[in-house]
Design a protein around this motif. Sequence first.
Motif, short mmCIF file in Angstrom:
data_model
loop_
_atom_site.label_atom_id
_atom_site.label_comp_id
_atom_site.label_asym_id
_atom_site.label_seq_id
_atom_site.Cartn_x
_atom_site.Cartn_y
_atom_site.Cartn_z
N GLU A 164 -17.32 -19.52 -58.31
CA GLU A 164 -17.73 -18.69 -59.79
C GLU A 164 -16.63 -18.35 -60.59
OE1 GLU A 164 -19.70 -15.60 -61.59
OE2 GLU A 164 -20.85 -16.05 -59.82
N ALA A 165 -15.36 -17.74 -59.52
CA ALA A 165 -14.19 -17.86 -59.98
C ALA A 165 -13.10 -18.89 -60.79
CB ALA A 165 -13.18 -17.17 -58.43
N GLN A 166 -13.83 -20.22 -60.06
CA GLN A 166 -12.97 -21.61 -60.30
C GLN A 166 -13.62 -21.77 -61.72
OE1 GLN A 166 -13.32 -24.05 -57.56
NE2 GLN A 166 -12.07 -23.34 -55.90
N GLU A 167 -15.37 -22.06 -61.82
CA GLU A 167 -15.75 -21.52 -62.80
C GLU A 167 -15.63 -20.91 -63.79
OE1 GLU A 167 -19.75 -21.27 -62.64
OE2 GLU A 167 -19.87 -23.27 -61.32
N ARG A 168 -14.85 -19.70 -64.01
CA ARG A 168 -14.39 -19.02 -64.89
C ARG A 168 -13.28 -19.42 -65.75
NH1 ARG A 168 -17.52 -13.66 -64.34
NH2 ARG A 168 -19.68 -14.81 -64.19
N VAL A 169 -12.36 -19.90 -64.87
CA VAL A 169 -10.93 -20.21 -65.13
C VAL A 169 -11.04 -21.13 -65.26
CG1 VAL A 169 -9.21 -21.26 -64.21
CG2 VAL A 169 -10.04 -19.23 -62.99
N GLN A 170 -11.77 -22.66 -65.32
CA GLN A 170 -11.91 -23.31 -66.42
C GLN A 170 -12.45 -23.44 -67.40
OE1 GLN A 170 -14.50 -25.32 -63.70
NE2 GLN A 170 -12.58 -26.44 -62.29
N GLN A 171 -13.70 -22.42 -67.29
CA GLN A 171 -14.05 -21.83 -69.12
C GLN A 171 -13.03 -21.30 -70.09
OE1 GLN A 171 -16.99 -19.68 -67.33
NE2 GLN A 171 -18.75 -21.26 -67.04
#
Length: 270
Positions: A164-171
Amino acid sequence: GVKENFFEIGGHSLRATTLASKIHKELNKPLPLRSIFEAPTIEQLAAVMEGLDQVAYASIPVTEERSSYPLSSAQKRLYVLHQFDPNDVNYNMPSVLQVSGPLDVKRVEDVFRQLIARHATLRTRFELVDSEPVQWIEDTVPFEVEYTKVQVEGETADTRVSQEAQERVQQFVRPFDLQAAPLLRVGLVDLGVQGTEQEPQHLLMLDMHHIVSDGVSMGVLTDEFVRLYDGEELSPMRIQYKDYAVWQQSEAHQEWMQRQEAYWLDTFRG
């Protein structure tokens, strides 16, 4: 020591540029950057400088207050590139820092407000006036930290937090509108309590457009953020980037540019 090699103790091209500038400022001797590479010890540089003529160092002056300011050469290039594809993120400058331990979210936001007030580039927007790009510096700009919390539980929590952290960074990394300041966004992801020491963990995300920042600027910003968060007071700044941009248009700098132009036209005349 006078025999130590500048590049073997952490020197690189950017530090060499700073060194040459400081030598010129302190000793009124304009040392070519090439000399630092050819004579990388203090002992060798001292011998090189014996043969240099004194040339008075001239500081970049503080420009008068204006409604808008010209762009520097580097900013013009980036402005043109942005016009080709305003939705491109190739010239975004994101970075992510992992923060372990207690973190005061309100204090983080307050510190970034102080940095925005301190650095005019963080209050700068860009637009065309009579077909020429100019930069406008706002007195105040809207800003708040984008705060999110990752909430997962269970045996696979750590893996799901990471995903989820990776997704937040990409967004988080998305296009900037150059007409709207600040060209900086800050995000904070609360990862909860993790690790063997069971400390709070956060991801501090920064994203800036290259037209108001570069690698050195990011280092300055990070350093000043830490110092302000620790409660330190920073000394006032003599000049801002707008002063450099105006200086680039000055007669003295244009003369230097014309000499450079003549050199290259001669070098490639064939």
